[in-house]
Design an enzyme around this catalytic site. Structure first.
Site, mmCIF file in Angstrom:
data_model
loop_
_atom_site.group_PDB
_atom_site.id
_atom_site.type_symbol
_atom_site.label_atom_id
_atom_site.label_comp_id
_atom_site.label_asym_id
_atom_site.label_seq_id
_atom_site.Cartn_x
_atom_site.Cartn_y
_atom_site.Cartn_z
ATOM 1 N N TYR A 9 0.846 -1.197 0.000
ATOM 2 C CA TYR A 9 0.000 0.000 0.000
ATOM 3 C C TYR A 9 0.876 1.239 0.000
ATOM 4 O O TYR A 9 2.054 1.194 0.370
ATOM 5 C CB TYR A 9 -0.936 0.015 1.214
ATOM 6 C CG TYR A 9 -0.244 0.228 2.543
ATOM 7 C CD1 TYR A 9 -0.130 1.495 3.102
ATOM 8 C CD2 TYR A 9 0.313 -0.844 3.244
ATOM 9 C CE1 TYR A 9 0.516 1.694 4.327
ATOM 10 C CE2 TYR A 9 0.951 -0.656 4.455
ATOM 11 C CZ TYR A 9 1.051 0.611 4.994
ATOM 12 O OH TYR A 9 1.699 0.807 6.194
ATOM 13 N N CYS A 10 0.293 2.357 -0.436
ATOM 14 C CA CYS A 10 0.934 3.659 -0.273
ATOM 15 C C CYS A 10 -0.105 4.605 0.331
ATOM 16 O O CYS A 10 -0.881 4.177 1.197
ATOM 17 C CB CYS A 10 1.555 4.174 -1.572
ATOM 18 S SG CYS A 10 0.482 4.240 -3.003
ATOM 19 N N TRP A 11 -0.150 5.861 -0.090
ATOM 20 C CA TRP A 11 -1.053 6.805 0.567
ATOM 21 C C TRP A 11 -2.496 6.614 0.142
ATOM 22 O O TRP A 11 -3.365 6.256 0.922
ATOM 23 C CB TRP A 11 -0.600 8.242 0.321
ATOM 24 C CG TRP A 11 -1.618 9.288 0.668
ATOM 25 C CD1 TRP A 11 -2.163 10.214 -0.166
ATOM 26 C CD2 TRP A 11 -2.243 9.514 1.939
ATOM 27 N NE1 TRP A 11 -3.080 11.002 0.491
ATOM 28 C CE2 TRP A 11 -3.140 10.595 1.793
ATOM 29 C CE3 TRP A 11 -2.129 8.903 3.192
ATOM 30 C CZ2 TRP A 11 -3.918 11.084 2.838
ATOM 31 C CZ3 TRP A 11 -2.904 9.398 4.239
ATOM 32 C CH2 TRP A 11 -3.775 10.463 4.060
ATOM 33 N N TYR A 14 -3.346 3.610 2.402
ATOM 34 C CA TYR A 14 -3.420 3.839 3.845
ATOM 35 C C TYR A 14 -4.657 4.634 4.226
ATOM 36 O O TYR A 14 -5.279 4.363 5.268
ATOM 37 C CB TYR A 14 -2.170 4.581 4.326
ATOM 38 C CG TYR A 14 -2.324 5.097 5.738
ATOM 39 C CD1 TYR A 14 -2.144 4.257 6.831
ATOM 40 C CD2 TYR A 14 -2.723 6.418 5.983
ATOM 41 C CE1 TYR A 14 -2.325 4.712 8.124
ATOM 42 C CE2 TYR A 14 -2.907 6.881 7.273
ATOM 43 C CZ TYR A 14 -2.707 6.032 8.340
ATOM 44 O OH TYR A 14 -2.915 6.484 9.624
#
Length: 353
Positions: free
Chosen positions: A96-98, A125
């Site tokens: 995952y990232c932002w 996230y």
């Protein structure tokens, strides 16, 4: 290529099924909060993210994407060389990232091309955080709490630790918050988590409890240092049965002298923390306490803190906030040794579980 996507809600229920959880955000984003046990493999580090953002604003999105792609390719190659080369073919990461998925998607693309089964969290996230916040109320409401009450210095934390050693389910909010809750509870050299990180720690603890068994927790106030206990958890705690841990004042002073030994060792630190009490107790009282500390009369100051500050506040709030406290079972350890609290923990488990 084996690449899958998963909703944040589904990710909440399957975190323990992956070989690794990879956070592709920058170091600062990761430090603020991250999924439990996530590893930080930045696709763009702090400085690179700043450079790309500046390029986007001052030049163009196209130039920013080119520069970002070059940086990301370099970082992904480094992660693979350092962390992936020795991994087996059945390694299955969750990434995952932002929010948008560009950073985690870039890493996932390369890992998928290698042949790993890769899963991406849809919405990153941000979506995970929203799903986590929604889950805390039902998790808290499903548990049976037994609240350990008692004035400052009565050994509540020691009892929770003894209960944990005895195999009981324990929610130690002060441990999660890295703070001992009171105005003097800051632990030297130990930073508190962010509010988001604290929420994640609480959620991660709640989700692992067996709902058929009791969970022991301390009678915390709403704030533990700089972080706040989730409202739904406070509501559940305050409506739960209580145990009242009692201890003579002189023994409480001795226990606090042990638990807060760093104050006796560092008078300047103790005096600085006492300054926080000036608006509540008056500058003259605090100045007198500070003078006593510098004179080596730490034990006397601790006794006055109990009688003048902590105990009156506790007495006025405990029955108001914890609705079953008036019916609490009185408990006590015969000494403040580890063995005495272990014995008390075994007795409590036998009577309440």
């Amino acid at each position: 290529m084996s690449l899958h996507t998963l909703s944040a809600t589904d990710a909440l229920h399957s975190l323990d099924t992956y070989s690794a959880i990879i956070d592709a955000r920058s170091e600062d984003e990761y430090a603020l909060d991250h999924l439990p046990h996530a590893l930080n493999w930045p696709t763009l580090n702090n400085e690179e993210r700043r450079v790309v953002g500046t390029t986007y604003k001052q030049i163009s999105a196209f130039e920013a994407r080119k520069r970002g792609a070059a940086m990301a390719a370099h970082n992904i190659a480094r992660h693979i060389e350092r962390d992936v080369i020795e991994l087996p073919t059945d390694w299955q990461p969750l990434l995952y990232c932002w929010r948008g998925g560009k950073r985690s998607g870039s890493l996932a693309l390369v890992l998928g091309q290698i042949g790993f089964k890769v899963t991406l969290i849809e919405g990153g996230y941000k979506a995970f955080r929203a799903a986590l916040v929604e889950q805390i109320p039902p998790l808290a409401q499903a548990l049976r709490f037994q609240v350990v009450c008692g004035p400052t210095g009565s050994g509540k934390t020691r009892l929770l630790q003894a209960l944990a050693r005895a195999g009981a389910q324990v929610l130690d909010l002060e441990d999660l918050a890295s703070h001992r809750s009171s105005v003097l509870g800051l632990i030297p050299g130990q930073a508190q988590p962010s509010q988001k990180a604290f929420d994640t720690l609480v959620w991660n603890a709640l989700r692992q409890f067996d709902t058929t068994r009791v969970v022991y927790v301390e009678s915390e106030s709403k704030k533990v240092g700089n972080v706040a206990v989730p409202d739904s958890l406070m509501t559940a705690m305050r409506a739960s049965p209580c145990l009242a841990l009692q201890w003579p004042t002189e023994h409480r002073v001795e226990l606090l002298m042990e638990d807060y030994a760093f104050f006796a060792q560092d008078p300047a630190l103790f005096c600085a923390r006492l300054e926080v009490l000036a608006p509540l107790r008056g500058k003259a009282v605090v100045a007198q306490w500070q003078a006593q500390v510098h004179a080596g009369q730490v034990r006397e100051v601790v006794g006055e803190l109990l009688s003048l500050h902590y105990d009156p506040g506790y007495s006025s709030s405990i029955d108001r906030n914890f609705t079953q406290h008036s019916a609490a079972k009185i408990i006590a350890a015969h000494a403040h040794s580890t063995g005495a609290f272990d014995q008390l923990a075994r007795q409590i488990r036998a009577e309440t579980e």
